[in-house]
Design a protein around this motif. Structure first.
Motif, PDB file in Angstrom:
ATOM      1  N   THR B 239      63.107 102.678  24.784  1.00  0.00           N
ATOM      2  CA  THR B 239      62.707 101.269  24.697  1.00  0.00           C
ATOM      3  C   THR B 239      63.868 100.307  24.493  1.00  0.00           C
ATOM      4  O   THR B 239      63.687  99.105  24.585  1.00  0.00           O
ATOM      5  CB  THR B 239      61.748 101.042  23.516  1.00  0.00           C
ATOM      6  N   GLY B 241      64.922  99.379  21.837  1.00  0.00           N
ATOM      7  CA  GLY B 241      64.561  98.525  20.716  1.00  0.00           C
ATOM      8  C   GLY B 241      63.457  97.529  21.031  1.00  0.00           C
ATOM      9  O   GLY B 241      62.971  96.854  20.150  1.00  0.00           O
ATOM     10  N   GLY B 242      63.054  97.435  22.290  1.00  0.00           N
ATOM     11  CA  GLY B 242      62.092  96.425  22.699  1.00  0.00           C
ATOM     12  C   GLY B 242      60.653  96.896  22.555  1.00  0.00           C
ATOM     13  O   GLY B 242      60.421  98.033  22.139  1.00  0.00           O
ATOM     14  N   PRO B 243      59.674  96.094  22.874  1.00  0.00           N
ATOM     15  CA  PRO B 243      59.819  94.702  23.306  1.00  0.00           C
ATOM     16  C   PRO B 243      60.243  93.798  22.150  1.00  0.00           C
ATOM     17  O   PRO B 243      59.870  94.073  21.019  1.00  0.00           O
ATOM     18  CB  PRO B 243      58.417  94.343  23.776  1.00  0.00           C
ATOM     19  N   GLY B 244      60.967  92.764  22.467  1.00  0.00           N
ATOM     20  CA  GLY B 244      61.567  91.975  21.395  1.00  0.00           C
ATOM     21  C   GLY B 244      62.454  92.895  20.592  1.00  0.00           C
ATOM     22  O   GLY B 244      63.309  93.578  21.141  1.00  0.00           O
ATOM     23  N   LYS B 245      62.204  92.965  19.292  1.00  0.00           N
ATOM     24  CA  LYS B 245      62.953  93.890  18.453  1.00  0.00           C
ATOM     25  C   LYS B 245      61.985  94.858  17.788  1.00  0.00           C
ATOM     26  O   LYS B 245      62.269  95.400  16.725  1.00  0.00           O
ATOM     27  CB  LYS B 245      63.696  93.110  17.370  1.00  0.00           C
TER      28      LYS B 245
END
Lengths: 441, 295
Positions: B239, B241-245
């Motif tokens: 990922t 780190g996603g979506p966003g954080k």
């Protein structure tokens, strides 16, 4: 790792034996070249080195594949710290500011050429490409090696099936939305997608519309540049994309270039992405594909200006012997030869490095035989403005990640476009402040 | 802990010599790098290490002023808890089952231990392929059942994906220890209970589980450390780190800032914080959880 270590030690042994046997006769100077070109592009790099080595006797360029761009850069940094950096390092365009700030670690290409007594005319290079790698005083810092730019790829077969004219790709964003709606109505699940959101939708978008991405001429004018990509025009564009996402016209396919595969496979019908995707599409796509210029908003004055480059350049590392620098200069001069550069351009789809290479390619009839390949070139061969020369900011790879993170929230509908852009600008500016501090020291 | 055996050495130097190899290893691979991290956390340097500047606690101040960093603590807590609980639960179940298998026990065990040999990044990619929206085997199946899988934009899906990959990879290790623990439980105890009429369920909870508690405790510590430190490869591959954080756990940021962004000072400061967190967690575990352990 183990096998490569073994291979390396074998090679070292072999080299030692060879050196003992033939030391005085063949005093070739070896030039280490670390690069990130895998697959077919790796063959290209190896061929360049082979041809150069065959063309003369004094120097031997040894290309070494060191993984993806960020990996080879991290590797070279570690090697530099340990005192055995390569002579030439291929660095992706977003690493440019980091390399520039590391004055003791690199030698400007212009200086290498001058000291080696090689005739070097920066005016021969394509301005939008070379300008990115040129210092304010006009000295070329790194050698533009493989540059691509942002274009619109579209699936002609899908256009036909949706009742669209396959020879009339959308040129503006409203037209993209209209075409996407038709594609969706014809049953297409992914009418439009994009790779490299930060690069295509904000950086290149800004240059294309001749608006600032960051202050201080997008960072070319100093380290105290700050991001400004939350202007009304940027918000309008991201709102447009967010609306398309809501209606299923734009489908987000992930960070970096992951969307590329969805276009090549035929899943997505339109994609904004790198012109460097051309070779891959030609090789793998089972449909007829077209390339169109990056879409824009026709009501914006000054648009379209020019798009900006991606790809990488070759940096010369510091702390080597004069004789070795002579070899580096000879090799770079070889790469810039019109016939060599034109061949590279045709083979890879990367932009031509020099104007002469472009003219040579044009004369050969390549663009007529391969329609679409000239789109990227014509987007780039223009006089650039201060706002469109490129984006040269420290920590740019991280800023792109921040843009990815914030835009994901926008596509998912958890933030408004304005909120997402404002937050990305705020977080990005923190990084720029940090970079300014560490670079000044 | 009541009856400790003490071995007394007559000579003064022999114990030190015997300790030396281990001490050297720990010193070289733990204390030296850890002290380097401490040192670097107080510095800010450029990528090539050409300029090093002492900045005191600036790196830490910066971290704790970053709301994203603070949010990542919560993400890490959720992730680690899920990985530890699911990892331990599933592998205990598998170990109990495998312990009862009579025929082909070796085959089962080998298959269950296999994933441990897979590198974290490969585990991440493997799960990513299965769950890739629109082309992955699993997401395709889910789609047909009317479930829209999209870990690119849905944070819960993304978390489920990285937890599944991390748990899958750790199950083998846990399984191995649980199985060994199960096999060291005297048969006579279980047989006696069975003769007394205790159901398998009752036998498990009153005999097997308490006798497994040292193993479970050890594995709890190991799994928490694993979730905290060893999972960045999976996250990076699956990922980023996603979506966003939303799946950016603490160690992923350490990895990203240090190795991708080459901000060594900031990355070192984060690893110091992380080290402190794990020390505190381990102390808590030894203080409170260990009391319930029967050796």
């Amino acid at each position: 790792m183990k096998t490569s270590l073994l291979a390396a030690s074998k090679a070292a042994l072999l080299a030692a034996v060879l050196a003992v046997n033939s030391a005085p006769a063949l005093a070739q100077t070896e030039i280490q070249w670390w690069h990130s070109m895998g697959g077919g592009l790796g063959d290209w790099v190896n061929d360049l080195a082979k041809d150069f080595n065959a063309s003369q006797k004094d120097y031997k360029v040894v290309p070494v594949y060191k993984g993806a761009y960020d990996e080879s850069m991290a590797g070279a940094i570690a090697a530099f710290r340990a005192g055995n950096a390569p002579h030439i390092l291929q660095v992706f365009e977003v690493g440019t500011a980091t390399m520039m700030a590391s004055k003791g670690a690199v030698v400007p290409v212009g200086q290498v050429m001058q000291q080696a007594g090689v005739k070097f005319d920066t005016a021969a290079y394509v301005p939008a490409v070379a300008g990115y790698y040129t210092a304010p005083n006009g000295q070329m810092l790194s050698f533009p090696f493989n540059s691509s730019t942002t274009v619109l790829h579209y699936n002609k077969d899908a256009f036909k099936a949706a009742g669209l004219d396959p020879n009339k790709p959308p040129s503006s964003w409203p037209e993209v939305a209209a075409a996407a709606a038709k594609l969706k109505a014809s049953g297409h699940k992914c009418p439009f997608t994009t790779s490299w959101v930060g690069w295509t939708q904000l950086e290149s978008f800004s240059a294309w519309h001749n608006v600032e991405y960051a202050t201080k001429n997008n960072g070319f004018g100093g380290l105290d540049a700050r991001l400004v990509f939350n202007s009304p025009l940027h918000v309008r564009h991201i709102e447009n994309l967010a609306n398309m996402a809501k209606q299923g016209l734009f489908v987000y396919k992930g960070r970096g270039n992951t969307a590329d595969a969805t276009f090549v496979s035929g899943e997505c019908a339109m994609e904004t992405g790198s012109s460097g995707l051309y070779a891959n599409i030609k090789k793998s796509a089972k449909f007829s594909a077209g390339i169109a210029p990056l879409p824009y908003y026709p009501d914006v004055p000054g648009a379209p200006q020019n798009t900006i480059i991606g790809g990488a350049s070759l940096w010369v590392m510091a702390g080597k012997k004069p004789q070795e620098y002579k070899g580096v200069a000879a090799f770079l001069q070889y790469l810039a030869r019109p016939e060599v550069a034109a061949e590279s351009h045709k083979r890879t789809g990367y932009l031509p490095v020099t104007k002469a290479a472009y003219e040579l390619t044009e004369k050969s009839g390549f663009y007529q035989a391969n329609p679409g390949t000239d789109v990227a070139v014509t987007q780039m061969i223009r006089k650039t403005t201060d706002k469109s020369r490129g984006v040269r900011l420290g920590n740019l790879p991280q800023i792109r990640t921040i843009v990815d993170e914030e835009m994901e929230q926008v596509w998912a509908g958890r933030k408004t476009p304005k909120q997402g852009l404002d937050e990305a600008v705020r977080r990005g500016n923190e990084l720029l402040e940090r970079f300014q501090k560490s670079a000044k020291l | 802990m009541s009856q400790q055996k003490r071995v007394l050495f007559r000579s003064g130097w022999l114990p030190w010599v015997l300790l030396a190899p281990q001490a050297a290893v720990i010193g070289m691979f733990f204390f030296w790098p850890a002290s380097q991290a401490l040192l670097q956390s107080l510095q800010q340097q450029d990528a090539f290490g050409l300029s090093v500047d002492w900045v005191g606690l600036d790196n830490f101040r910066q971290l704790f002023n970053d709301s994203g960093y603070l949010a990542s603590f919560r993400t890490t807590a959720v992730f680690s808890l899920l990985v530890a609980v699911l990892g331990l639960g599933i592998s205990l179940l598998l170990a109990t089952m495998a312990n009862r298998v009579v025929r082909g026990a070796m085959v089962y065990r080998t298959l269950l231990i296999w994933p441990y040999a897979v590198a974290p990044a490969i585990a991440g990619v493997l799960w990513l392929f299965m769950f890739a929206p629109s082309i992955g085997v699993v997401s395709y199946g889910l789609d047909r059942m009317g479930f829209q899988w999209n870990h690119l934009l849905n944070p819960d899906h993304a978390m489920a994906l990285v937890v599944a990959a991390a748990v899958w990879k750790q199950i083998s290790y846990n399984f191995l220890f649980f199985l060994a623990g199960l096999q060291s439980i005297p048969r006579s105890l279980l047989e006696a209970a069975a003769i007394d009429g205790a159901s398998p369920w009752k036998r498990f909870w009153t005999i097997t589980f308490p006798l497994l508690s040292p193993t479970s405790f050890f594995l709890l510590v190991i799994n928490v450390v694993y979730a905290f430190f060893d999972t960045f490869g999976i996250i990076d591959a699956a990922t980023q780190g996603g979506p966003g954080k939303d799946t950016a756990i603490l160690v992923y940021k350490v990895y990203y800032d240090g190795f991708k962004a080459m901000d060594l000072g900031g990355s070192a400061a984060q690893s110091v914080v992380l080290m402190a967190v794990v020390v505190v967690l381990t102390v808590i575990q030894f203080r409170f959880v260990e009391r319930k352990v029967n050796y």
